[in-house]
Design an enzyme around this catalytic site. Structure first.
Site, short mmCIF file in Angstrom:
data_model
loop_
_atom_site.label_atom_id
_atom_site.label_comp_id
_atom_site.label_asym_id
_atom_site.label_seq_id
_atom_site.Cartn_x
_atom_site.Cartn_y
_atom_site.Cartn_z
N LYS A 206 0.84 -1.20 0.00
CA LYS A 206 0.00 0.00 0.00
C LYS A 206 0.88 1.25 0.00
O LYS A 206 0.66 2.17 -0.77
CB LYS A 206 -0.93 -0.04 1.22
CG LYS A 206 -1.86 1.14 1.31
CD LYS A 206 -2.84 1.00 2.47
CE LYS A 206 -3.62 2.31 2.61
NZ LYS A 206 -4.51 2.31 3.75
N GLU A 212 10.52 -4.70 4.50
CA GLU A 212 10.59 -6.10 4.08
C GLU A 212 10.30 -6.23 2.58
O GLU A 212 11.01 -6.92 1.84
CB GLU A 212 9.56 -6.95 4.85
CG GLU A 212 9.83 -7.09 6.33
CD GLU A 212 9.15 -6.02 7.16
OE1 GLU A 212 8.94 -4.89 6.64
OE2 GLU A 212 8.86 -6.28 8.33
N GLY A 266 -4.85 -1.71 4.97
CA GLY A 266 -4.05 -2.84 4.50
C GLY A 266 -4.72 -4.18 4.78
O GLY A 266 -4.80 -5.06 3.92
N ARG A 267 -5.21 -4.36 6.01
CA ARG A 267 -5.79 -5.67 6.39
C ARG A 267 -7.18 -5.87 5.82
O ARG A 267 -7.78 -6.92 6.05
CB ARG A 267 -5.76 -5.83 7.92
CG ARG A 267 -6.42 -4.70 8.69
CD ARG A 267 -6.08 -4.79 10.18
NE ARG A 267 -6.54 -3.63 10.92
CZ ARG A 267 -5.86 -2.49 11.04
NH1 ARG A 267 -4.69 -2.33 10.43
NH2 ARG A 267 -6.33 -1.48 11.75
N GLU A 352 -4.70 -6.47 14.89
CA GLU A 352 -4.19 -5.16 14.47
C GLU A 352 -5.34 -4.13 14.53
O GLU A 352 -5.10 -2.95 14.74
CB GLU A 352 -3.59 -5.24 13.06
CG GLU A 352 -2.63 -4.10 12.76
CD GLU A 352 -1.90 -4.24 11.42
OE1 GLU A 352 -2.53 -4.07 10.37
OE2 GLU A 352 -0.68 -4.49 11.43
N HIS A 383 -4.52 -32.84 18.06
CA HIS A 383 -3.37 -33.65 18.48
C HIS A 383 -2.21 -32.76 18.92
O HIS A 383 -1.08 -33.22 19.00
CB HIS A 383 -2.95 -34.57 17.33
CG HIS A 383 -4.06 -35.48 16.92
ND1 HIS A 383 -4.29 -36.69 17.51
CD2 HIS A 383 -5.05 -35.31 16.01
CE1 HIS A 383 -5.36 -37.26 16.97
NE2 HIS A 383 -5.85 -36.43 16.06
N LYS A 511 9.21 -0.35 13.93
CA LYS A 511 9.73 -0.01 12.60
C LYS A 511 10.80 1.07 12.71
O LYS A 511 11.85 1.00 12.08
CB LYS A 511 8.60 0.53 11.71
CG LYS A 511 7.69 -0.52 11.13
CD LYS A 511 6.72 0.12 10.15
CE LYS A 511 5.58 -0.82 9.79
NZ LYS A 511 4.55 -0.23 8.96
#
Ligand code: F6P
Length: 544
Positions: A206, A212, A266-267, A352, A383, A511
């Site tokens: 965005k 990253e 973004g999400r 978030e 399990h 950040k």
């Protein structure tokens, strides 16, 4: 409504909880033959069953009082009207506009955004079709066999989760890969499998500044340049961003740049051009079905009465467990292997959005906010961590997600899967008393001393709440419904907690500090003076 009214409604719920504490969920079923129907909401071929929560009609009434006291209906109207609900960033949160396939104007910030949204979607679809058909080729004249989405957070989790969920709808399409982590292992392992001449990279960000993504995009660029030369970059890269100026600097050909808008968080961006990798994988028609599923839930959320409104009920039940019962975690367990990344996707969506300590006006929040969300597909989780869910000292509410019909023709596997899902939710509710445990051990022929010693370990408290989201089959429309349900559930909870679910200032500090530390870590001679002793010590240890 005023916040005192909210506090009053919460107090009424706490008093009501004290009355319910002596009851057992199983008894509630015994008393009310219609409980399954009353505490369930069907929505076409979808069913939300919440009858296994220890709640009664009065609980729902009180929760709805709480929602009304929190002005849920007005806040929902403001959200859908494109008002500036994200006040700290001065933005609307109108991801719903991206899946509104009606003809009505979509006014955001005083402009009808429908033509721009439709144009961008058409551009995505045309590109996706060209890649799928092999008519758009790489620099060597070869069609693309592999597509790599480079992005992180909302620019990764959504398309990665959905592409996996809908893999049966991607037969014959190029393979899709997702690289997110700045750990060089992520991109190295991905590139090792790929032929640069047949690989398309989509840089999804965005902001187009995320460390990253920029690092991974640079590595991918170098991979293409080394194999095919600088001129090949234009043919092997596409980009998705709201920052078209920054994309141009990277060198992506403008015909392969897909935009969206700052009113899409973004999400919440999977519905936008960020869904490009998904559109390539499943094709435009399936992508449109996915949008349609989201729109189904928007219509339902806007119009269904609060006590028959699935995201409202999901949100309010979550508030009941978090704020009245004090539950700090919430598990999401899809009995659907292809939803393996759904819990991770929801972690960003929910945590978030609602992991906040400050209310909208800047004061500390009045109530505990988002629980920790976690999950894994069933039956695998059974399990692994289910022991704690059954017998641990904390009670964790659970959402079970399961399809009524499998995609695969193999009925036997699905019968086993489905039975396990139901068995777990039954076990969580029913539990096993000490007397029942003893009776079972005696039946097995154990000596009385051993029965006494072993029985306490075989007790299950029961009354551990779960909802079941049952859908016909995991197709694009169903997936759209599931995602939109959880989006609106998070919104409902943010209204009760009076927080802004659309900002994420909590990610900033780390950040900033990473930006300050990177040059110190990268250069062996750089001074660590001024850093705290632990940070400095760890850097020194790394230097050896
Ligand atoms: O760091 C958190 C975050 O800002 C998320 O909200 C977002 O989805 C992610 O980073 C990626 O951001 P971008 O799409 O701008 O690269």
């Amino acid at each position: 409504m005023s916040r005192p009214a909210v506090l009053e409604a919460m107090t009424a719920l706490q008093e009501h909880a004290r009355v319910l504490r002596g009851r057992r969920t199983l008894d509630l079923f015994a008393e009310d033959a219609g409980r399954f129907a009353t505490f369930g909401v069907p929505l076409e071929d979808f069913l939300f069953d919440f009858s296994k929560h220890k709640v009664v009609r009065e609980t729902l009434d009180l929760l709805i009082d709480l929602a009304r006291a929190s002005d849920l209906e007005a806040r929902r109207a403001a959200l859908f009207a494109g008002e500036e609900v994200n006040a700290t960033e001065h933005r609307a949160a109108m991801h719903m506009a991206l899946r509104d396939l009606s003809e009505k104007p979509l006014v955001i910030g005083g402009h009808d955004m429908r033509p721009a949204i439709a144009a961008e979607r058409e551009k995505v679809y045309a590109f996706a079709n060209a890649i799928r058909a092999g008519s758009l080729k790489g620099a060597s004249g070869l069609a693309f066999t592999d597509v790599v989405n480079i992005g992180i957070g909302g620019s990764d989790l959504g398309p990665a989760m959905a592409t996996r969920a809908l893999s049966p709808f991607a037969a014959g399409s190029p393979r899709t890969h997702f690289v997110a982590n700045v750990d060089g292992a992520d991109i190295a392992d991905t590139l090792a499998k790929l032929n640069p001449a047949r690989t398309l990279f989509i840089v999804s960000s965005k902001t187009f500044t995320t460390q990253e993504t920029m690092a991974n995009a640079a590595t991918a660029r170098a991979f293409v340049v080394a194999a095919l030369g600088e001129a090949a970059v234009a043919r092997h890269f596409a980009a998705v961003s709201t920052r078209l100026d920054k994309v141009a600097e990277f060198g992506v050909d403008s015909s392969r740049v897909f935009g969206f808008w700052d009113w899409v968080g973004g999400r919440y961006s999977l519905w936008s051009s960020i869904g490009l990798a998904l559109a390539i994988a499943v094709g435009p028609e399936n992508f449109t079905q996915f949008l349609r599923g989201g729109q189904d839930i928007d219509d339902h959320f806007k119009t269904a009465p609060l006590d028959h409104n699935i995201p409202v009920l999901m949100g309010l039940l979550g508030v009941w467990h978090r704020n009245v019962e004090g539950r700090a975690a919430h598990a999401v367990i899809p009995y659907d292997q292809r939803l393996a990344r759904f819990p991770a996707y929801l972690q960003q969506l929910d945590m978030e959005s609602n992991g906040k300590s400050v209310a909208r006006a800047g004061a500390p929040v009045e109530f505990a906010t988002a629980p920790i969300i976690f999950g894994e597909p069933g039956t695998n989780g059974q399990h692994a961590f289910f022991q704690l869910l059954h017998q641990g000292t904390d009670v964790t509410p659970i959402d079970f997600l399961v399809a009524a019909e499998p995609i695969e023709a193999d009925a036997h596997h699905h019968a086993l899967l489905f039975s396990n899902c139901l068995a777990q939710s039954e076990a969580f509710m029913r539990g096993r008393t000490l007397e029942e445990a003893k009776a079972q051990l005696r039946k097995q022929g154990l000596a009385e001393a051993e029965v006494e010693a072993l029985a306490p370990h075989k007790v299950f408290s029961g009354d551990r709440p779960s909802s079941t989201l049952l859908y016909r089959r995991l197709d694009p429309r169903t997936l759209g419904r599931l995602v939109a349900l959880y989006e609106h559930k998070a919104f409902v909870q943010s209204v009760i907690w009076d927080i802004n679910p659309f900002d994420q200032w909590g990610v900033e500090l780390g950040k900033e500090l990473a930006g300050r530390l990177a040059p110190i870590v990268e250069s062996a001679g750089a001074s660590t003076e001024g850093l705290d002793p632990s940070t400095a010590g760890l850097i020194a240890w790394r230097r050896g």
